[in-house]
Design a protein around this motif. Structure first.
Motif, PDB file in Angstrom:
ATOM      1  N   MET A   1       0.820  -1.183   0.000  1.00  0.00           N
ATOM      2  CA  MET A   1       0.000   0.000   0.000  1.00  0.00           C
ATOM      3  C   MET A   1       0.870   1.256   0.000  1.00  0.00           C
ATOM      4  O   MET A   1       0.548   2.220  -0.679  1.00  0.00           O
ATOM      5  CB  MET A   1      -0.924  -0.049   1.218  1.00  0.00           C
ATOM      6  CG  MET A   1      -1.929   1.024   1.251  1.00  0.00           C
ATOM      7  SD  MET A   1      -3.081   0.770  -0.076  1.00  0.00           S
ATOM      8  CE  MET A   1      -3.852   2.320  -0.143  1.00  0.00           C
ATOM      9  N   VAL A   2       1.916   1.244   0.776  1.00  0.00           N
ATOM     10  CA  VAL A   2       2.794   2.408   0.843  1.00  0.00           C
ATOM     11  C   VAL A   2       3.456   2.651  -0.510  1.00  0.00           C
ATOM     12  O   VAL A   2       3.533   3.795  -0.975  1.00  0.00           O
ATOM     13  CB  VAL A   2       3.857   2.223   1.949  1.00  0.00           C
ATOM     14  CG1 VAL A   2       4.863   3.344   1.928  1.00  0.00           C
ATOM     15  CG2 VAL A   2       3.184   2.126   3.304  1.00  0.00           C
ATOM     16  N   LEU A   3       3.909   1.592  -1.162  1.00  0.00           N
ATOM     17  CA  LEU A   3       4.557   1.726  -2.468  1.00  0.00           C
ATOM     18  C   LEU A   3       3.578   2.264  -3.506  1.00  0.00           C
ATOM     19  O   LEU A   3       3.924   3.159  -4.288  1.00  0.00           O
ATOM     20  CB  LEU A   3       5.127   0.385  -2.925  1.00  0.00           C
ATOM     21  CG  LEU A   3       5.837   0.388  -4.275  1.00  0.00           C
ATOM     22  CD1 LEU A   3       7.044   1.314  -4.241  1.00  0.00           C
ATOM     23  CD2 LEU A   3       6.235  -1.009  -4.659  1.00  0.00           C
ATOM     24  N   ILE A   4       2.368   1.749  -3.518  1.00  0.00           N
ATOM     25  CA  ILE A   4       1.362   2.219  -4.473  1.00  0.00           C
ATOM     26  C   ILE A   4       1.026   3.685  -4.224  1.00  0.00           C
ATOM     27  O   ILE A   4       0.886   4.471  -5.162  1.00  0.00           O
ATOM     28  CB  ILE A   4       0.105   1.335  -4.405  1.00  0.00           C
ATOM     29  CG1 ILE A   4       0.436  -0.057  -4.932  1.00  0.00           C
ATOM     30  CG2 ILE A   4      -1.045   1.941  -5.194  1.00  0.00           C
ATOM     31  CD1 ILE A   4      -0.658  -1.069  -4.727  1.00  0.00           C
ATOM     32  N   THR A   5       0.917   4.077  -2.965  1.00  0.00           N
ATOM     33  CA  THR A   5       0.644   5.478  -2.639  1.00  0.00           C
ATOM     34  C   THR A   5       1.791   6.366  -3.086  1.00  0.00           C
ATOM     35  O   THR A   5       1.574   7.439  -3.658  1.00  0.00           O
ATOM     36  CB  THR A   5       0.395   5.637  -1.127  1.00  0.00           C
ATOM     37  OG1 THR A   5      -0.679   4.776  -0.734  1.00  0.00           O
ATOM     38  CG2 THR A   5       0.053   7.057  -0.772  1.00  0.00           C
ATOM     39  N   TRP A   6       3.027   5.927  -2.862  1.00  0.00           N
ATOM     40  CA  TRP A   6       4.179   6.713  -3.291  1.00  0.00           C
ATOM     41  C   TRP A   6       4.198   6.879  -4.810  1.00  0.00           C
ATOM     42  O   TRP A   6       4.442   7.969  -5.324  1.00  0.00           O
ATOM     43  CB  TRP A   6       5.474   6.065  -2.824  1.00  0.00           C
ATOM     44  CG  TRP A   6       6.681   6.835  -3.277  1.00  0.00           C
ATOM     45  CD1 TRP A   6       7.206   7.959  -2.707  1.00  0.00           C
ATOM     46  CD2 TRP A   6       7.480   6.550  -4.422  1.00  0.00           C
ATOM     47  NE1 TRP A   6       8.304   8.376  -3.420  1.00  0.00           N
ATOM     48  CE2 TRP A   6       8.483   7.526  -4.494  1.00  0.00           C
ATOM     49  CE3 TRP A   6       7.444   5.557  -5.390  1.00  0.00           C
ATOM     50  CZ2 TRP A   6       9.442   7.548  -5.475  1.00  0.00           C
ATOM     51  CZ3 TRP A   6       8.402   5.572  -6.387  1.00  0.00           C
ATOM     52  CH2 TRP A   6       9.388   6.552  -6.422  1.00  0.00           C
ATOM     53  N   GLY A   8       1.651   6.770  -6.801  1.00  0.00           N
ATOM     54  CA  GLY A   8       0.560   7.667  -7.154  1.00  0.00           C
ATOM     55  C   GLY A   8       0.913   9.125  -6.922  1.00  0.00           C
ATOM     56  O   GLY A   8       0.635   9.985  -7.762  1.00  0.00           O
ATOM     57  N   VAL A   9       1.531   9.421  -5.807  1.00  0.00           N
ATOM     58  CA  VAL A   9       1.903  10.800  -5.492  1.00  0.00           C
ATOM     59  C   VAL A   9       3.025  11.272  -6.416  1.00  0.00           C
ATOM     60  O   VAL A   9       3.036  12.425  -6.865  1.00  0.00           O
ATOM     61  CB  VAL A   9       2.323  10.920  -4.010  1.00  0.00           C
ATOM     62  CG1 VAL A   9       2.924  12.275  -3.715  1.00  0.00           C
ATOM     63  CG2 VAL A   9       1.127  10.659  -3.106  1.00  0.00           C
ATOM     64  N   LYS A  10       3.946  10.394  -6.728  1.00  0.00           N
ATOM     65  CA  LYS A  10       5.109  10.770  -7.543  1.00  0.00           C
ATOM     66  C   LYS A  10       4.748  10.999  -9.012  1.00  0.00           C
ATOM     67  O   LYS A  10       5.223  11.940  -9.627  1.00  0.00           O
ATOM     68  CB  LYS A  10       6.168   9.672  -7.425  1.00  0.00           C
ATOM     69  CG  LYS A  10       7.408   9.890  -8.217  1.00  0.00           C
ATOM     70  CD  LYS A  10       8.330  10.837  -7.535  1.00  0.00           C
ATOM     71  CE  LYS A  10       9.648  10.889  -8.292  1.00  0.00           C
ATOM     72  NZ  LYS A  10      10.457  11.982  -7.867  1.00  0.00           N
ATOM     73  N   PHE A  11       3.893  10.142  -9.558  1.00  0.00           N
ATOM     74  CA  PHE A  11       3.676  10.158 -11.004  1.00  0.00           C
ATOM     75  C   PHE A  11       2.298  10.630 -11.450  1.00  0.00           C
ATOM     76  O   PHE A  11       2.089  10.830 -12.647  1.00  0.00           O
ATOM     77  CB  PHE A  11       3.948   8.768 -11.588  1.00  0.00           C
ATOM     78  CG  PHE A  11       5.368   8.330 -11.386  1.00  0.00           C
ATOM     79  CD1 PHE A  11       6.401   8.956 -12.064  1.00  0.00           C
ATOM     80  CD2 PHE A  11       5.672   7.315 -10.498  1.00  0.00           C
ATOM     81  CE1 PHE A  11       7.720   8.570 -11.873  1.00  0.00           C
ATOM     82  CE2 PHE A  11       6.984   6.916 -10.303  1.00  0.00           C
ATOM     83  CZ  PHE A  11       8.007   7.547 -10.988  1.00  0.00           C
ATOM     84  N   ILE A  12       1.346  10.769 -10.556  1.00  0.00           N
ATOM     85  CA  ILE A  12       0.015  11.257 -10.928  1.00  0.00           C
ATOM     86  C   ILE A  12      -0.084  12.709 -10.501  1.00  0.00           C
ATOM     87  O   ILE A  12       0.141  13.038  -9.345  1.00  0.00           O
ATOM     88  CB  ILE A  12      -1.103  10.411 -10.280  1.00  0.00           C
ATOM     89  CG1 ILE A  12      -1.022   8.981 -10.789  1.00  0.00           C
ATOM     90  CG2 ILE A  12      -2.462  11.009 -10.575  1.00  0.00           C
ATOM     91  CD1 ILE A  12      -1.994   8.038 -10.134  1.00  0.00           C
ATOM     92  N   GLY A  13      -0.435  13.556 -11.436  1.00  0.00           N
ATOM     93  CA  GLY A  13      -0.497  14.983 -11.152  1.00  0.00           C
ATOM     94  C   GLY A  13      -1.650  15.358 -10.227  1.00  0.00           C
ATOM     95  O   GLY A  13      -2.595  14.606 -10.030  1.00  0.00           O
ATOM     96  N   GLY A  14      -1.568  16.525  -9.663  1.00  0.00           N
ATOM     97  CA  GLY A  14      -2.641  17.033  -8.826  1.00  0.00           C
ATOM     98  C   GLY A  14      -2.300  17.031  -7.352  1.00  0.00           C
ATOM     99  O   GLY A  14      -2.791  17.868  -6.613  1.00  0.00           O
ATOM    100  N   GLY A  15      -1.506  16.099  -6.908  1.00  0.00           N
ATOM    101  CA  GLY A  15      -1.066  16.082  -5.527  1.00  0.00           C
ATOM    102  C   GLY A  15      -2.073  15.571  -4.522  1.00  0.00           C
ATOM    103  O   GLY A  15      -1.787  15.485  -3.338  1.00  0.00           O
ATOM    104  N   LEU A  20      -6.612   8.663  -1.499  1.00  0.00           N
ATOM    105  CA  LEU A  20      -7.204   7.354  -1.740  1.00  0.00           C
ATOM    106  C   LEU A  20      -6.641   6.319  -0.772  1.00  0.00           C
ATOM    107  O   LEU A  20      -7.384   5.552  -0.159  1.00  0.00           O
ATOM    108  CB  LEU A  20      -6.954   6.907  -3.181  1.00  0.00           C
ATOM    109  CG  LEU A  20      -7.538   7.787  -4.269  1.00  0.00           C
ATOM    110  CD1 LEU A  20      -7.147   7.262  -5.636  1.00  0.00           C
ATOM    111  CD2 LEU A  20      -9.037   7.882  -4.129  1.00  0.00           C
ATOM    112  N   GLY A  21      -5.335   6.301  -0.633  1.00  0.00           N
ATOM    113  CA  GLY A  21      -4.707   5.378   0.309  1.00  0.00           C
ATOM    114  C   GLY A  21      -5.041   5.715   1.748  1.00  0.00           C
ATOM    115  O   GLY A  21      -5.226   4.820   2.580  1.00  0.00           O
TER     116      GLY A  21
END
Length: 67
Positions: A1-6, A8-15, A20-21
């Motif tokens: 979960m932590v890796l997926i959240t990271w 998402g934050v790193k590569f998906i825009g908007g911040g 979600l996590g």
């Protein structure tokens, strides 16, 4: 979960993708706390309002993830 959240934050825009996590983690904390209480004493399994609350929280969490 932590890796997926990271990711998402790193590569998906908007911040705001980390919410979600965060929402998922809160719902799971509530769910597993309920499991702990029912394992400790079976009288907590009879609380219908608590079961309904957990189900509603899961549905809201899934709805948030979709949109």
């Amino acid at each position: 979960m932590v890796l997926i959240t990271w990711i998402g934050v790193k590569f998906i825009g908007g911040g705001h993708s980390y919410w979600l996590g965060f929402a998922n983690g809160i719902v799971h904390c509530i769910l597993y706390s309920y499991y702990l209480l029912t394992a400790y004493d079976s009288k907590y399994g009879q609380l219908v309002w608590l079961k309904k609350f957990i189900t509603q929280a899961q549905l809201v969490s899934y709805w948030i993830k979709l949109y």
